[in-house]
Write an enzyme that holds these catalytic residues in place. Sequence first.
Site, PDB file in Angstrom:
ATOM      1  N   HIS A  87       0.278 -11.081   9.739  1.00 42.46           N
ATOM      2  CA  HIS A  87       0.307  -9.914  10.646  1.00 42.46           C
ATOM      3  C   HIS A  87       0.737 -10.265  11.963  1.00 42.46           C
ATOM      4  O   HIS A  87       0.716 -11.686  12.213  1.00 42.46           O
ATOM      5  CB  HIS A  87      -0.895  -8.979  10.808  1.00 42.46           C
ATOM      6  CG  HIS A  87      -1.429  -8.449   9.703  1.00 42.46           C
ATOM      7  ND1 HIS A  87      -2.785  -7.810   9.635  1.00 42.46           N
ATOM      8  CD2 HIS A  87      -0.740  -7.986   8.534  1.00 42.46           C
ATOM      9  CE1 HIS A  87      -2.945  -7.468   8.408  1.00 42.46           C
ATOM     10  NE2 HIS A  87      -1.858  -7.523   7.710  1.00 42.46           N
ATOM     11  N   HIS A  99      -9.545  -1.926  -2.348  1.00 42.80           N
ATOM     12  CA  HIS A  99      -8.459  -2.702  -1.775  1.00 42.80           C
ATOM     13  C   HIS A  99      -7.361  -2.319  -2.678  1.00 42.80           C
ATOM     14  O   HIS A  99      -7.955  -2.870  -4.136  1.00 42.80           O
ATOM     15  CB  HIS A  99      -8.604  -4.160  -1.364  1.00 42.80           C
ATOM     16  CG  HIS A  99      -7.301  -4.909  -0.753  1.00 42.80           C
ATOM     17  ND1 HIS A  99      -6.494  -5.121  -1.453  1.00 42.80           N
ATOM     18  CD2 HIS A  99      -6.822  -4.987   0.445  1.00 42.80           C
ATOM     19  CE1 HIS A  99      -5.350  -5.802  -0.759  1.00 42.80           C
ATOM     20  NE2 HIS A  99      -5.696  -5.625   0.548  1.00 42.80           N
TER      21      HIS A  99
END
Length: 423
Positions: free
Chosen positions: A108, A173
Amino acid sequence: MKEILFPYGRKALNGRINEENLLGIMESKLSQVSPAMEQSQIVKDSLSSPIGTKRLGEMAKGKKNVVIISSDHTRPVPSKIIMPCILKELRSYEPSCNITILIATGCHRKTTTEELIERYGKEIVDTVPIVVHDCDDPECVDMGTLPSGNRFFLNKTAAQADLLVAEGFIEPHFFAGFSGGRKAVLPGVCARQTVMYNHSAGFIAHGNSRTGVLKDNPIHLDMCQAAEKANLAFIVNVVLNTKKEIIGCFSGDSFAAHQKGVDYIRSLCACKKQLADVVITTNGGYPLDQNVYQSFKGMSTAEACCKEGGVIIMLSKCNDGHGAQSFYEMLKKEPDNQKLLDAIVKRSPESTVADQWQTQIFLRILTKFKVILVSDCDDEMIRDMHLIPAKDLDSAISKALDIAGRDAKILAIPDGVSTLIEE
């Protein structure tokens, strides 16, 4: 009409669905559970009775360089509550140790100073050294090759720790089974090359690389092997309710404590599968719905409950836009979903490119369903990503019924991230 609230950014959208169309509302029990005591006390009690290890403080005795891996700005971890408890535990047993917080950004963007202050408070930011991981840092340390064949490059700060700890949270997830535990290391603080291999097309396409599945999940196994090689000695993982309050904390051995947390959240968020013509869902609101890139988590939950050829309505504020330029460009350049998916699946692990895993999962969904996105994004950008834009939920429902038929059955999943679909 049935009114249903859906998390959206820091607020909520009020959906009105004709009861004749409504198949049901699917919600995990996470919305029904409140903290049994002060949230900080839940963390303290967990630290005082760790699972599978000595107390963290005892492990810190004689250590000079303690590194705490901590989640970045894209995760709703209440670090203002957790981190002071960890720091107090360490300092009460080993006052002279050097403590560094390492922000697990994975691939990220870097967490900003403002975001660090919001997460930890100014006192911690001003007094504790904080390193923000950079997956492209050439100083990442070569830790050898994992059993999968993945070359393991680890953040230098983590590699040099003589006690490596991780703070995080556990939730379903969409390809690693559950978050938390070993994910703090991989992808959290690994070099881009290592993350790419772990998120490669073959691993993503594997039938066990799905929400809630750990057994024989190749992505999970690769992550576990990386955490073991990095000597991740202790975790402090919390489970949050839908208000983002701590309702459970699991501290101790990075595998045993994580499994206890997984068992706990599975007992709360598992819902029996239903199939609908239209599924409405979200990414649980802020901070998980800041961009389209992260929004596939909720979409993958809807995928499990939508009839093939049906419609998914995704409510995600996406105030940061698409979230990843390469992901956006990949979709914009090729309008044929199946052609692009086929090309991705053929790639070797070493040939994995940035954001292809999100694109692969996204295309897996788009080849089976129409997806309407309610967001704050520009309509043209949304269409470039092969989605149907809608500015509000009422218009999205109308568009969905135009596609699926006016008598279509609609399933509402208000929080797609916290809901685990099981047969």
